[in-house]
Design an enzyme around this catalytic site. Structure first.
Site, PDB file in Angstrom:
ATOM      1  N   ASP A 356       0.877  -1.154   0.000  1.00 47.93           N
ATOM      2  CA  ASP A 356       0.000   0.000   0.000  1.00 47.93           C
ATOM      3  C   ASP A 356       0.927   1.221   0.000  1.00 47.93           C
ATOM      4  OD1 ASP A 356      -2.281   1.553   0.173  1.00 47.93           O
ATOM      5  OD2 ASP A 356      -2.294   1.529   2.356  1.00 47.93           O
ATOM      6  N   LYS A 532      -8.085  -4.234  -5.374  1.00 46.97           N
ATOM      7  CA  LYS A 532      -6.845  -4.814  -4.847  1.00 46.97           C
ATOM      8  C   LYS A 532      -6.982  -6.329  -4.717  1.00 46.97           C
ATOM      9  CE  LYS A 532      -5.258  -0.763  -2.229  1.00 46.97           C
ATOM     10  NZ  LYS A 532      -4.856  -0.244  -0.904  1.00 46.97           N
TER      11      LYS A 532
END
Length: 663
Positions: A356, A532
């Protein structure tokens, strides 16, 4: 459950280990002292020394002393036999008990008239060495659990409760409730998780968060129970007590991980089970073969006992649990909290790491660089008021940066009528009777709002868009900076031939800038949590073993999908339910430490399994006595077996050095 109960449970757990350790120690020393006269009375030992200390009734004296050693020294093994038989899972204790019982029964029979030679001295030395092995094992296990004991000791027992008129009252921390105000003086430990309402100081949270330097704490800053207040006095509003407190959750996660059996442990359990049946069968075959050949029963029995001693899966039973306990505790001391041991062991096979961006590769300390109103009847101040009204309820790093700007400008935000965190997308609320939504570029796409002005941010900058009643009214641009440790982490992973990608909800320009600076293998921008997850699924279909990092809440779907989900965070946000591993200190370098330490842990497990099984495989045929030039006595068998246990224990302890190298 109150912290007091948790402490009592931990103290009880620790007390049980202390009692068991003292128990084995006491039984060992009593047995070893009684072994001296047993050796003195043994005809075989006297024969070796070329002397004869025989006297009338010496056999009965030998029987009495040996009986004490058998029942007192051998009791832990006999008790273990009963427990294993009741469970229907005969294993190590059953094997030891069988060996010493056969030795004791046969030798006792020779005292009372059975023809043959007894070997009480072998019985005594076997029990001595088994007790010594268990004593060493217990000390090792207790040492491995030391991190939990140290964590439990961090919390003070009392607190200074502030009363209505400014007076303080000494209370037990078990009596604290959420909302109470406590006074923390310089040098004292923070009694509970909370928020500073008055005062300024530096708090040492090294044992809790992995942050080596004391952290400055001022009004509205959060503090963690167990931290040490180093300078000024602090008034703290209690926010977390009992099992909801950060320290309790850390202890719970570490203990749970220690008690969880890994895949490798299951393999060891199966090997131990098969070894038991093999050893039992080999012992009976050895006895029968020598009797058929025509050897004396005492010789045949001695060979059978030796086989059972040699084949005892003592070292095998210790090989994996000890490595698991040490790796979990050593990791916890470094701020790596392992919640799923199977995933941790998988880390050695990682082929791709997906980071991230915000708060992981970047510092996450945002500053507002630009405020832009996109409607004629809106000023920059109006945009900041709307955003401030909603973001004051959020704990995201971006929200912290916005509220810092609101305070700097001295802006009074309007009253917030409702608030909702839209996981991984943004936030929304009702301000001045109108619905206001705040989010990034991906959120705009989901709302089907198209906006392009040719400037989507530079460097590590992030844009936050403000939507009122489904209309885009403005945005804020915030700047962030890349962590110094990010480059080191990326370099290490690339050296290991691991692909490094980034997935972020930020705009294309911001993502590309960070990717270029860190020389990543690729990036995905403007993605939502479900995106994601899909990215990870696609990578896994291509054969990649994926490690994903995120904040443990917004990235929950991705963390759950990844082969290894790693939550980045500190303070009370550490207990991310979806993560396999939690990094207390938000440092991307810790990802490389996980992989390196995961490899070292697995290697130690394999080494221990190899030693334990190879030892048994080689020694078992020699114990039968069929190889005439190499006959192993029961005593030598016990020595060799105990040495294998010591080697396994020492090898496991070397893991701590592996973690130091990984750092």
């Amino acid at each position: 459950m109150e912290h007091h109960n948790h402490s009592n449970s931990n103290n009880k757990h620790e007390g049980n280990h202390d009692h068991m350790l003292d128990n084995f120690k006491k039984r060992f020393w009593v047995s070893i002292l009684l072994t001296v006269p047993i050796l003195f009375h043994s005809k075989m030992v006297q024969g070796w020394l070329g002397v004869d200390f025989g006297y009338s009734g010496d056999g009965y004296v030998l029987f009495v002393i040996s009986s004490v050693v058998y029942f007192y020294g051998g009791w832990p093994f006999l008790k273990g036999l009963i427990s294993e038989v009741r469970k229907g899972k005969p294993a190590m204790m059953t094997l030891i008990s069988l060996a010493i019982t056969v030795a004791y029964g046969y030798s006792s029979a020779t005292v009372f008239g059975l023809e043959g030679k007894g070997f009480f001295w072998e019985l005594a030395t076997l029990i001595d060495l088994m007790l010594l092995g268990h004593w060493i094992e217990m000390k090792s296990v207790m040492g491995a659990s030391g991190a939990l004991d140290e964590l439990a000791k961090l919390m003070p027992s009392e607190a200074h409760l502030l009363k209505d008129h400014g007076e303080t009252e000494e209370v037990k921390i078990t009596d604290l409730k959420i909302g109470d105000l406590v006074l923390v003086k310089p040098g004292e430990k923070i009694p509970a998780d909370g928020k500073v309402v008055d005062g300024s100081s530096y708090v040492n949270e090294a044992m809790l968060t992995g942050e080596s330097k004391p952290v400055k704490k001022e009004k509205d800053d959060e503090v963690v129970g167990g931290g040490i207040n180093e300078r000024g006095s602090l008034k703290v509003e209690v926010k977390g007590v009992g099992e909801e407190a950060y320290l309790s959750r850390v202890i719970g996660m570490v203990k749970s991980a220690q008690e969880t059996k890994s895949k490798t442990q299951n393999l060891a359990d199966k090997a131990a089970g098969w070894l038991f049946y093999i050893s039992l069968g080999a012992g009976l075959i050895t006895l029968a073969t020598w009797l058929v050949i025509g050897k004396d029963f005492d010789f045949a029995l001695e060979r059978m006992v030796t086989v059972m001693i040699i084949a005892c899966p003592h070292a095998l039973g210790l090989a994996i649990p000890l490595v698991s306990a040490i790796s979990t505790s050593a990791s916890a001391k470094q701020g790596l909290l392992i919640r799923n041991r199977t995933a941790f062991e998988k880390s050695r096979n990682v082929s791709m790491v997906i980071f991230d961006k915000t708060g992981t590769l970047t510092v996450g300390d945002f500053a507002v660089r630009e405020i832009k109103a996109l409607k004629d009847d809106y000023e920059e101040e109006d945009i900041l008021k709307l955003v401030g009204a909603i973001e004051q309820e959020s704990e995201h790093p971006i929200a912290s940066g916005i509220m810092k700007k609101v305070k700097e400008e001295g802006i009074k935000v309007p009253e917030l009528e409702s608030f909702e965190n839209i996981t991984g997308e943004g936030v929304k609320g009702v301000v001045n009777g109108k619905e206001v939504k705040i989010g990034g570029p991906g959120f705009l796409k989901k709302l089907k709002i198209d906006y392009k002005d040719g400037d989507n941010g530079e460097g590590a900058e992030t844009k936050v868009f403000v939507v009122e009643e489904s209309k885009l009214v403005g945005y804020l641009t915030l700047s962030d900076q890349i962590r110094e440790s990010s480059q080191k982490a990326v370099n290490y992973l690339k050296e290991q031939k691991i692909k490094v990608l980034m997935a972020t909800g930020d705009n294309e320009a911001s993502a590309k800038s960070v990717s270029d600076q860190l020389e990543l293998d690729g990036y995905f921008s403007e993605v939502l949590p479900e995106d994601k997850k899909e990215i990870i699924q696609n990578c896994q279909k291509e054969g990649e073993v994926v490690l994903m990092t995120g904040d443990g809440v917004n990235d929950a779907p991705a963390l759950a999908q990844a082969d290894i989900g790693v939550a980045i965070g500190s303070g009370t946000d550490v207990a991310a339910e979806t993560a396999d591993i939690v990094l207390v200190n938000s440092n991307p370098r810790d990802i490389s430490i996980i992989i390196e330490f995961g490899k070292s842990t697995y290697n130690k497990m394999v080494q221990n399994l190899f030693w334990a099984t190879a030892y048994n495989a080689i020694a078992l045929p020699l114990a039968t006595g069929f190889v005439t030039s190499l006959v192993i006595s029961p005593a030598l068998g016990a020595v060799l077996m105990s040495l294998s246990t010591v080697v396994v224990a020492l090898n496991a302890q070397l893991l701590k050095k592996s973690l130091n190298r990984a750092e």
